[in-house]
Design a protein around this motif. Structure first.
Motif, PDB file in Angstrom:
ATOM      1  N   TYR A 271       0.780  -1.008   0.022  1.00 41.86           N
ATOM      2  CA  TYR A 271      -0.044  -0.162   0.117  1.00 41.86           C
ATOM      3  C   TYR A 271       0.926   1.198  -0.004  1.00 41.86           C
ATOM      4  O   TYR A 271       2.069   1.146   0.260  1.00 41.86           O
ATOM      5  CB  TYR A 271      -0.851  -0.021   1.402  1.00 41.86           C
ATOM      6  N   SER A 272       0.228   2.283  -0.386  1.00 38.45           N
ATOM      7  CA  SER A 272       0.973   3.614  -0.500  1.00 38.45           C
ATOM      8  C   SER A 272       1.102   4.357   0.826  1.00 38.45           C
ATOM      9  O   SER A 272       2.048   5.157   1.034  1.00 38.45           O
ATOM     10  CB  SER A 272       0.400   4.560  -1.736  1.00 38.45           C
TER      11      SER A 272
ATOM     12  N   THR B 269       3.878   0.351   5.853  1.00 36.80           N
ATOM     13  CA  THR B 269       3.126  -0.923   5.748  1.00 36.80           C
ATOM     14  C   THR B 269       4.021  -1.772   5.192  1.00 36.80           C
ATOM     15  O   THR B 269       5.096  -1.545   4.659  1.00 36.80           O
ATOM     16  CB  THR B 269       1.798  -0.611   4.737  1.00 36.80           C
ATOM     17  N   GLU B 270       3.705  -3.303   5.248  1.00 37.59           N
ATOM     18  CA  GLU B 270       4.724  -4.119   4.889  1.00 37.59           C
ATOM     19  C   GLU B 270       4.403  -4.516   3.582  1.00 37.59           C
ATOM     20  O   GLU B 270       3.455  -4.197   2.685  1.00 37.59           O
ATOM     21  CB  GLU B 270       4.605  -5.635   5.861  1.00 37.59           C
TER      22      GLU B 270
ATOM     23  N   TYR C 149      11.822   3.087   9.584  1.00 33.92           N
ATOM     24  CA  TYR C 149      11.138   1.757   9.610  1.00 33.92           C
ATOM     25  C   TYR C 149      11.662   0.666   9.341  1.00 33.92           C
ATOM     26  O   TYR C 149      12.264   0.428   8.562  1.00 33.92           O
ATOM     27  CB  TYR C 149       9.591   2.074   8.907  1.00 33.92           C
ATOM     28  N   PHE C 150      11.275  -0.257  10.230  1.00 36.88           N
ATOM     29  CA  PHE C 150      12.282  -1.563  10.073  1.00 36.88           C
ATOM     30  C   PHE C 150      11.109  -2.661  10.161  1.00 36.88           C
ATOM     31  O   PHE C 150      10.199  -2.630  10.945  1.00 36.88           O
ATOM     32  CB  PHE C 150      13.282  -1.714  11.357  1.00 36.88           C
ATOM     33  N   LEU C 151      11.775  -3.816   9.322  1.00 35.25           N
ATOM     34  CA  LEU C 151      10.722  -4.847   9.383  1.00 35.25           C
ATOM     35  C   LEU C 151      11.414  -6.248   9.375  1.00 35.25           C
ATOM     36  O   LEU C 151      12.941  -6.130   9.204  1.00 35.25           O
ATOM     37  CB  LEU C 151       9.933  -4.890   8.050  1.00 35.25           C
ATOM     38  N   TRP C 152      11.054  -7.237   9.810  1.00 35.16           N
ATOM     39  CA  TRP C 152      11.594  -8.679   9.887  1.00 35.16           C
ATOM     40  C   TRP C 152      10.705  -9.478   8.888  1.00 35.16           C
ATOM     41  O   TRP C 152       9.645  -9.610   8.827  1.00 35.16           O
ATOM     42  CB  TRP C 152      11.769  -9.290  11.090  1.00 35.16           C
TER      43      TRP C 152
ATOM     44  N   THR D 284       8.060 -13.661   3.644  1.00 30.69           N
ATOM     45  CA  THR D 284       6.510 -13.265   4.393  1.00 30.69           C
ATOM     46  C   THR D 284       6.937 -12.396   5.711  1.00 30.69           C
ATOM     47  O   THR D 284       7.888 -12.741   6.504  1.00 30.69           O
ATOM     48  CB  THR D 284       5.774 -14.542   4.846  1.00 30.69           C
ATOM     49  N   PHE D 285       6.197 -11.348   5.777  1.00 34.82           N
ATOM     50  CA  PHE D 285       6.298 -10.559   6.757  1.00 34.82           C
ATOM     51  C   PHE D 285       6.185 -11.268   8.155  1.00 34.82           C
ATOM     52  O   PHE D 285       5.003 -11.755   8.276  1.00 34.82           O
ATOM     53  CB  PHE D 285       5.154  -9.345   6.627  1.00 34.82           C
TER      54      PHE D 285
END
Lengths: 113, 112
Positions: free
Chosen positions: A95-96, A100-101, B32-35, B45-46
């Protein structure tokens, strides 16, 4: 929902051949991206798009072209395949809105001989 | 030069114990950080994320910690399960197009 669909799953090309990797998403996401994954290097951004008609280069764009004529589709074109383009390619969409992932397709394993 | 680094290519943990995966970054513009978790022959996959304005985010067995001054984040999995065995990627977000920069991944193996 299908999510992000990539085709083909596997492909073998000869050096110098061209081909298009297909990516389609059915989530009405504005943002779409292409990554390549090589051993020990994680995923590297090739090209990305923030909406239909808008594309930009990522970290490793050489040898690849993209276009975004619709929200759903974001094909990646290899102009003249080289052995250095042997990799696993992932398409992603999101998504913009901020923070969001991204959702990823299952990948295309490409071998250039 | 890699802006997001995962210095441990692999980690083995006994089932039921804690798994700690680490990630370091150099770019102060990341906000922003993600695993992500990745099984063989599948796309990433998130798993969990954290904003740079927070220092902790928890979701069930998964907790991410962010230390901005050290430019370091970690993922804690408690208790670890054999199904958690996968490659874990740390990713950082920056820019108006929300581009992702990935680390090289850590292969987690949870032993039964």
């Amino acid at each position: 929902n299908a999510g992000v669909t990539q085709t083909p799953k596997f492909q073998v090309l000869k050096t110098g051949q061209s081909m298009t990797l297909q990516c389609a998403q059915d989530m009405n996401h504005e943002y779409m991206s292409w990554y390549r994954q090589d051993p020990g290097m994680g995923l590297r951004l090739i090209h990305y798009s923030v909406g239909a008609g808008i594309t930009d280069q990522g970290e490793v764009p050489n040898g690849y072209n993209v276009s975004r004529s619709t929200t759903e589709d974001f094909p990646l074109r290899l102009l003249s395949a080289a052995p250095s383009q042997t990799s696993v390619y992932f398409c992603a969409s999101s998504y913009s809105q901020v923070n969001t992932e991204a959702f990823f397709g299952q990948g295309t394993r490409l071998t250039v001989v | 030069d890699q802006q997001v680094k995962q210095n441990s290519p692999s980690l083995s943990v006994q089932e039921g114990r804690i798994s700690i995966l680490n990630c370091d970054y150099t770019n102060s513009m990341f906000d922003y950080f993600l695993w992500y978790k990745k099984y063989p022959a599948e796309g990433p996959t998130f798993l969990i994320s954290i904003s740079s304005i927070k220092d902790k985010n928890e979701d069930g067995r998964f907790t991410v910690f962010l230390n901005k001054s050290a430019k370091h984040l970690s993922l804690h999995i408690v208790p670890s399960q054999p199904g958690d065995s996968a490659v874990y990627f740390c990713a950082a977000v920056w820019g108006s197009a929300r581009q992702l920069t990935f680390g090289s991944g850590t292969q987690l193996t949870v032993l039964p």
